[in-house]
Design an enzyme around this catalytic site. Structure first.
Site, short mmCIF file in Angstrom:
data_model
loop_
_atom_site.label_atom_id
_atom_site.label_comp_id
_atom_site.label_asym_id
_atom_site.label_seq_id
_atom_site.Cartn_x
_atom_site.Cartn_y
_atom_site.Cartn_z
N SER A 255 -37.03 31.03 -28.75
CA SER A 255 -36.05 32.18 -30.01
C SER A 255 -35.16 32.10 -28.91
O SER A 255 -34.83 31.54 -28.06
CB SER A 255 -37.21 33.45 -28.94
OG SER A 255 -37.18 33.09 -27.44
N LYS A 256 -34.21 32.55 -29.40
CA LYS A 256 -32.50 32.84 -29.29
C LYS A 256 -32.10 33.66 -28.47
O LYS A 256 -31.38 33.66 -27.75
CB LYS A 256 -31.91 33.52 -30.49
CG LYS A 256 -32.05 34.34 -31.14
CD LYS A 256 -30.49 34.37 -32.63
CE LYS A 256 -31.22 35.61 -33.13
NZ LYS A 256 -31.01 35.52 -34.15
N ARG A 257 -32.95 34.76 -28.16
CA ARG A 257 -33.15 35.68 -27.15
C ARG A 257 -33.05 34.28 -25.06
O ARG A 257 -32.10 34.92 -24.38
CB ARG A 257 -34.09 36.43 -26.61
CG ARG A 257 -34.02 37.61 -26.30
CD ARG A 257 -35.69 37.93 -26.94
NE ARG A 257 -36.02 39.24 -28.00
CZ ARG A 257 -35.95 39.69 -28.99
NH1 ARG A 257 -35.33 40.94 -28.42
NH2 ARG A 257 -35.42 40.17 -30.23
N ASN A 259 -32.82 30.95 -26.10
CA ASN A 259 -32.57 29.47 -25.74
C ASN A 259 -31.32 29.70 -27.17
O ASN A 259 -31.18 30.28 -28.17
CB ASN A 259 -33.28 28.32 -26.13
CG ASN A 259 -34.08 28.42 -25.10
OD1 ASN A 259 -33.32 27.51 -23.79
ND2 ASN A 259 -34.67 28.36 -24.44
N GLU A 412 -31.27 39.61 -35.16
CA GLU A 412 -31.49 39.04 -35.67
C GLU A 412 -29.68 37.97 -36.74
O GLU A 412 -30.19 36.25 -35.86
CB GLU A 412 -32.32 39.81 -37.46
CG GLU A 412 -31.87 38.03 -38.26
CD GLU A 412 -33.60 37.73 -38.04
OE1 GLU A 412 -34.07 36.50 -38.72
OE2 GLU A 412 -34.65 37.81 -37.08
#
Ligand code: GLU
Length: 480
Positions: A255-257, A259, A412
């Site tokens: 997840s972009k949290r 990576n 998002e």
């Protein structure tokens, strides 16, 4: 039989590193077996899909060298390759109708309100949340009459009520077993007449003569539905193969949290496609000789789908950086010069407007803009504590700002521009009843190491989320 595989991303948001990973495996599988690699765009959820996002997928796959043999922008014999275009050609309705006619699907007239009430009741009773199949027995003639009278409806798949779906995925030692009674009567056609992913994907895999569906294991849960649709429509199902999901260090789905997941980010950072592909390859498929570094062609030569990692490879940015260094230093001097120029130019164009008012000589730019090029800055402890605040207040100010920005960056589609950042920071000030003057000074020093800089929010915008968060963290440590 010609091997034909596909990837079928949905164009929502930024092009995802997971798409590149699954793309790489599909690409190698096809190339190894002399088959075709197809790109299909799955955009039946029109509220979330955009053309810009589809374009970014095309561009990213090409940048990586994962050139598809057929796809929206390259054509092919099985087009169109975008589902919304196929909807407009009426390519799905007949299959839903066939299922209804056969008694394998039914009209459901439940309103949104009814469904909500159903969910609420199930939640309260601690039951699993699923459609309670209340319209399953509806008389077909009566249903058709209601539908022609204009009453909104969806078409649902009639899932067996007994028995199990058993699937032996060739990458897994034991079969995956799921009781049919736990599977929802999946919506196949929505009330707006558009198919859902499940119907569209199965129909398209059939119409596009796909022989192997290689995708992430998160789709394993959907497999029983897909098998059933294939069976009831009389299709020969492709072989379904589910590979491990890329994971964060804590084993959660990438997840972009935790990576960077956006392929455009890697490109903008100057990652070489060769290095990124090599990295993704090592996550999924080890080299028989234990080698770490190999090219796409070498991977194809040694590729064996049976060797694919199902355990959920951990995405380790440090390892990618290491490979990037190796690839980079092997480039020709011309190519390195090009990469350096690209890196400098990309920043320079954005930064020049910030400094032009502050310069008397061209060379002024070099020292003034230094914090924007530097990997890190070393603020002076005294400068971090503005007049009127003590050490602890400064630390708390930086901490609160960092937490707020971190949460925002994980949304998002965060807009990391000066206007948005200013609004966010001012909202924080108001909530905390702090003086702008002090917080702004602490932030400026933490971010640039200097007491003077271009306007704070332009500075933050140009540094980008990652460096802002990192520098705010380091300054807090200093203040402890
Ligand atoms: N559209 C799905 C996705 O976004 C495709 C899943 C599949 O490969 O069947 O990943």
């Amino acid at each position: 039989m010609t091997v034909r595989v596909r990837i079928a991303p949905s164009p929502t948001g930024d092009p995802h590193v997971g798409t590149a990973y699954i793309g790489l495996i599909n690409y190698c599988f096809a190339k190894k077996l002399g088959g075709k690699f197809v790109l299909r765009i799955e955009d039946t959820d029109q509220t979330r899909c955009t053309e810009a996002s589809a374009q970014a997928i095309y561009g990213s796959l090409k940048w990586l060298g994962l050139n598809y043999d057929e796809g929206p922008d390259v054509g092919g014999d099985y087009g169109p390759y975008v589902q919304s275009e196929r909807v407009k050609l009426g390519m799905y309705g007949q299959y839903a109708e066939q299922l209804v006619e056969q008694g394998d699907a039914y009209y459901c007239f439940c309103t949104a309100r009814e469904l909500e009430a159903m969910k609420a009741r199930q939640r309260a009773a601690g039951e699993p949340i699923m459609y309670d199949r209340r319209h399953r027995g509806i008389d077909l003639q009566e249903a058709r009459a209601r539908a022609s009278a204009g009453e909104p409806f969806v078409i649902r798949l009639k899932v067996p009520l007994e028995g199990e779906h058993v699937y032996k995925d060739r990458l897994r030692k034991s079969p995956v077993v799921k009781a049919w009674k736990d599977i929802d009567d999946q919506v196949l056609m929505k009330s707006d007449g558009w198919p859902t992913y499940h119907l569209a994907a199965v129909v398209d895999d059939h119409l596009m003569a796909i022989t192997h569906v290689i995708r992430a294991e998160e789709w394993l849960n959907s497999l029983p539905k897909h098998t059933l649709i294939n069976q009831k429509l009389g299709f020969t199902a492709p072989e379904y193969i589910h590979v491990g999901l890329l994971r964060n260090a804590d084993k959660s789905k990438i997840s972009k949290r935790k990576n960077p997941t956006n392929l455009l980010w890697y490109r903008a950072q100057g990652y070489l496609p060769e290095a990124l592909l090599n990295f993704l390859a090592t996550l999924g498929h080890s080299h028989p000789d234990g080698r770490e570094r190999f090219s796409l062609d070498e991977l194809i030569a040694i590729f064996d789908i049976e060797r694919i990692n199902v355990a959920g490879p951990v995405f380790d940015l440090g390892k990618l950086k290491h490979l990037q260094g190796q690839w980079f230093r092997d480039l020709s001097t011309e190519r390195i010069a090009q990469e350096v120029h690209t890196a400098i130019d990309a920043r320079f164009t954005a930064l020049l407007p910030l400094f032009r008012e502050r310069m008397s000589f061209g060379a002024d730019f070099i020292w003034q803009a230094e914090p924007f090029y530097a990997e890190s800055v070393t603020p002076h402890l005294d400068d971090l504590v503005p007049k009127g605040w003590d050490k602890e207040q400064s630390r708390a100010g930086l901490e609160a700002t960092q937490a707020m920005l971190k949460a925002y960056a994980a949304t998002e589609t965060p807009l990391w521009d000066a206007a948005t950042l200013e609004k966010l920071v001012r909202d924080l000030l108001e909530a905390k009843q702090w003086q702008g003057k002090q917080l702004f000074m602490s932030l400026r020093v933490a971010l640039t190491g200097k007491r003077e800089s271009p306007p704070l929010f332009d500075t933050m915008a140009n540094l980008g989320a990652m460096r802002c968060l990192e520098r705010l963290g380091l300054a807090q440590q200093k203040l402890k």
